[in-house]
Design a protein around this motif. Structure first.
Motif, short mmCIF file in Angstrom:
data_model
loop_
_atom_site.label_atom_id
_atom_site.label_comp_id
_atom_site.label_asym_id
_atom_site.label_seq_id
_atom_site.Cartn_x
_atom_site.Cartn_y
_atom_site.Cartn_z
N VAL A 1 0.84 -1.21 0.00
CA VAL A 1 0.00 0.00 0.00
C VAL A 1 0.87 1.24 0.00
O VAL A 1 1.70 1.42 0.89
CB VAL A 1 -0.92 0.05 1.24
CG1 VAL A 1 -1.93 1.19 1.12
CG2 VAL A 1 -1.63 -1.27 1.47
N CYS B 1 -1.24 -0.29 -4.92
CA CYS B 1 -1.88 -1.14 -3.92
C CYS B 1 -2.23 -2.48 -4.56
O CYS B 1 -2.87 -2.50 -5.62
CB CYS B 1 -3.13 -0.48 -3.35
SG CYS B 1 -3.92 -1.45 -2.02
N CYS C 1 -2.60 6.09 -0.35
CA CYS C 1 -3.78 5.28 -0.65
C CYS C 1 -4.64 5.11 0.59
O CYS C 1 -4.12 4.94 1.70
CB CYS C 1 -3.37 3.89 -1.16
SG CYS C 1 -2.74 3.86 -2.85
#
Length: 284
Positions: A83, A156, A87
């Motif tokens: 990630v 992600c 995000c």
């Protein structure tokens, strides 16, 4: 509820401004987090620790790929969720990705639906490293449901940790850029599938991972040009470095007349990265 099958890996570099929302969403969804900090000079580490994340501190900036590899090795769960700090993972997105992984045991990589700040869904229609489905001029049409595809964004994604480590993780010669295309190519070449899971929604702040400061655009563009030349050489593609050098050197000269720092950094960085690749310099 706490997920015992997933660990989120968040690589940071001066990301204190973006971390609270990113880590807060993961905590709300019960996902444990390892933050791998690339020698930030702001309050990133304090923010991460304050949010309950486990923090691994690198003595220097190791780049995106190496730092994620460090995080994956430190995790002990079946899956890792890579990630970016800019995000925000929607509630239920991680569960949807894991559910897809259970239903598709032949797949290793699971990509969420990534939504940009303007509401546009980011979906990668082509890649420099594509051997098929290159779609050079095709109109982007999003899949209506779960689908296989050869390339996805590295902002992600969920991946089986054993598969990730068996492949060596991200290519550690790359500091930044094209490490996600390279990983996807190696996963596909290994015979595993990559699956798009649109019911898992992630909101991407694009470009907010690190704060803005003089020289950062230059460094980013340097690595983008260098990495493009590196992966082209790695996969036997035509060397783009001479062309990138010529075009961006001319643009940098023109930009210098405008006295616009960001524009000058953009083109000068690309030219310098291309020149470094031609000279055989490494990214680290």
């Amino acid at each position: 509820m706490s997920r015992q099958d997933v660990t989120a890996i968040v690589v940071t570099f001066d990301s204190a401004h973006a971390l609270p929302e990113c880590l807060g969403a993961l905590a709300a969804d019960g996902v444990p987090v390892i933050v791998v900090d690339n020698a930030s000079t702001d309050g990133t580490v304090a923010v991460a620790e304050g949010q309950g994340a486990r923090v691994v501190r690198n003595a220097r900036n190791e780049g995106y790929g190496r730092a994620n590899n460090i995080g994956a090795r430190a995790a002990d769960t079946e899956f890792v969720l890579i990630v970016n700090p800019d995000c925000v993972v929607d509630t239920g997105a991680v569960a949807a990705l894991v559910d897809a992984a259970r239903r598709y045991p032949e797949a290793a990589f699971f990509a969420p639906q990534i939504v940009e700040p303007d509401g546009r869904v980011f979906y990668q229609p082509r890649s420099l490293l594509a051997t098929s489905l290159t779609n050079p001029g095709g109109r982007l049409v999003l899949p209506e449901g779960e689908a296989c595809a050869p390339f996805f964004s590295g902002a992600c994604f969920l991946i089986r940790r054993d598969a990730f480590l068996a492949l060596g993780g991200f290519d550690e010669n790359i500091f930044l850029f094209y490490e996600d295309d390279d990983l996807c190519r190696r996963i596909a070449d290994s015979g595993s599938a990559l699956i798009y899971v649109p019911q898992a929604v992630v909101r991407h702040g694009r470009g907010r991972s690190s704060g803005d400061r003089p020289g950062r655009i230059f460094a980013s563009r340097w690595h983008q040009a260098w990495s493009r030349a590196y992966v082209s050489r790695k996969y036997g593609l035509p060397n783009p470095a001479p062309g990138m050098l010529a075009i961006n050197a001319l643009k940098a000269a023109g930009a210098s007349l405008t006295f616009r720092r960001k524009l000058i950094e953009r083109y000068a960085g690309s030219a310098a990265g291309a020149w470094a690749a031609i000279r055989g310099r490494k990214a680290f």
